[in-house]
Motif scaffolding. Structure first.
Motif, PDB file in Angstrom:
ATOM      1  N   TYR A 146     -13.097 -28.777   4.295  1.00 45.27           N
ATOM      2  CA  TYR A 146     -12.592 -29.259   5.581  1.00 45.27           C
ATOM      3  C   TYR A 146     -12.510 -30.785   5.559  1.00 45.27           C
ATOM      4  O   TYR A 146     -13.472 -31.456   5.200  1.00 45.27           O
ATOM      5  CB  TYR A 146     -13.499 -28.784   6.709  1.00 45.27           C
ATOM      6  N   TYR A 147     -11.349 -31.285   5.967  1.00 40.82           N
ATOM      7  CA  TYR A 147     -11.090 -32.718   5.970  1.00 40.82           C
ATOM      8  C   TYR A 147     -10.825 -33.203   7.389  1.00 40.82           C
ATOM      9  O   TYR A 147     -10.134 -32.526   8.159  1.00 40.82           O
ATOM     10  CB  TYR A 147      -9.858 -33.048   5.137  1.00 40.82           C
ATOM     11  N   CYS A 148     -11.345 -34.372   7.725  1.00 40.19           N
ATOM     12  CA  CYS A 148     -10.918 -34.993   8.969  1.00 40.19           C
ATOM     13  C   CYS A 148      -9.859 -36.037   8.646  1.00 40.19           C
ATOM     14  O   CYS A 148      -9.819 -36.595   7.545  1.00 40.19           O
ATOM     15  CB  CYS A 148     -12.079 -35.595   9.748  1.00 40.19           C
ATOM     16  N   ALA A 149      -8.984 -36.275   9.618  1.00 40.96           N
ATOM     17  CA  ALA A 149      -7.867 -37.188   9.441  1.00 40.96           C
ATOM     18  C   ALA A 149      -7.666 -37.998  10.712  1.00 40.96           C
ATOM     19  O   ALA A 149      -7.983 -37.536  11.810  1.00 40.96           O
ATOM     20  CB  ALA A 149      -6.597 -36.407   9.112  1.00 40.96           C
ATOM     21  N   ALA A 150      -7.108 -39.193  10.544  1.00 40.80           N
ATOM     22  CA  ALA A 150      -6.885 -40.084  11.675  1.00 40.80           C
ATOM     23  C   ALA A 150      -5.525 -40.746  11.573  1.00 40.80           C
ATOM     24  O   ALA A 150      -5.037 -41.047  10.478  1.00 40.80           O
ATOM     25  CB  ALA A 150      -7.977 -41.158  11.722  1.00 40.80           C
ATOM     26  N   GLU A 151      -4.921 -40.959  12.723  1.00 39.59           N
ATOM     27  CA  GLU A 151      -3.645 -41.663  12.795  1.00 39.59           C
ATOM     28  C   GLU A 151      -3.649 -42.515  14.055  1.00 39.59           C
ATOM     29  O   GLU A 151      -3.947 -42.011  15.153  1.00 39.59           O
ATOM     30  CB  GLU A 151      -2.486 -40.671  12.830  1.00 39.59           C
ATOM     31  N   ARG A 152      -3.309 -43.793  13.899  1.00 41.50           N
ATOM     32  CA  ARG A 152      -3.287 -44.695  15.037  1.00 41.50           C
ATOM     33  C   ARG A 152      -2.030 -44.403  15.847  1.00 41.50           C
ATOM     34  O   ARG A 152      -0.967 -44.967  15.598  1.00 41.50           O
ATOM     35  CB  ARG A 152      -3.314 -46.148  14.569  1.00 41.50           C
TER      36      ARG A 152
END
Length: 124
Positions: free
Chosen positions: A94-100
């Motif tokens: 499981y990966y977390c991801a972020a986008e501004r």
């Protein structure tokens, strides 16, 4: 830029629960849409859940809706994934991801920042 570190993975029996955490640092966490993805061996990375910068909007994959809950605490710079009624088919990294962004992408290509992943294994 933002740095992401996942934790909380492990081995659990089918029907059990786990809570994953994603700790963010290096930038203003509340400016980012956040998401969880997962990747099982031999399969492509798939969307699990996403949450808007303020937490007011969430999206879920059909396969986890009603079992998983995504949330975030902007004061703690942390996002969570509460996983209940786990099934063997939930086994994956499981990966977390972020986008501004104010938009909340539901595809991997929509995210620029990724954690290193945490293994979740569900035994039958």
């Amino acid at each position: 830029q933002v740095q992401l570190v996942e934790s909380g993975g492990g081995l659990v029996q089918a029907g059990g629960s786990l809570r994953l955490s994603c700790a963010a640092s290096g930038s203003t966490f509340s400016s980012y849409a956040m998401a969880w993805f997962r990747q099982a061996p031999g399969k492509e990375r798939e969307f699990v859940a996403a949450i808007s910068w303020g937490g007011g909007s969430t999206s879920y994959a059909a396969s986890v809706k009603g079992r998983f809950t995504i949330s975030r605490d902007n004061a703690k710079n942390t996002m969570y994934l509460q996983m209940n009624s786990l099934k063997p088919e939930d086994t994956a990294v499981y990966y977390c991801a972020a986008e501004r962004s104010r938009v909340v992408p539901v595809i991997a290509a929509g995210y620029d920042y990724w954690g290193q992943g945490t293994q979740v294994t569900v035994s039958s």
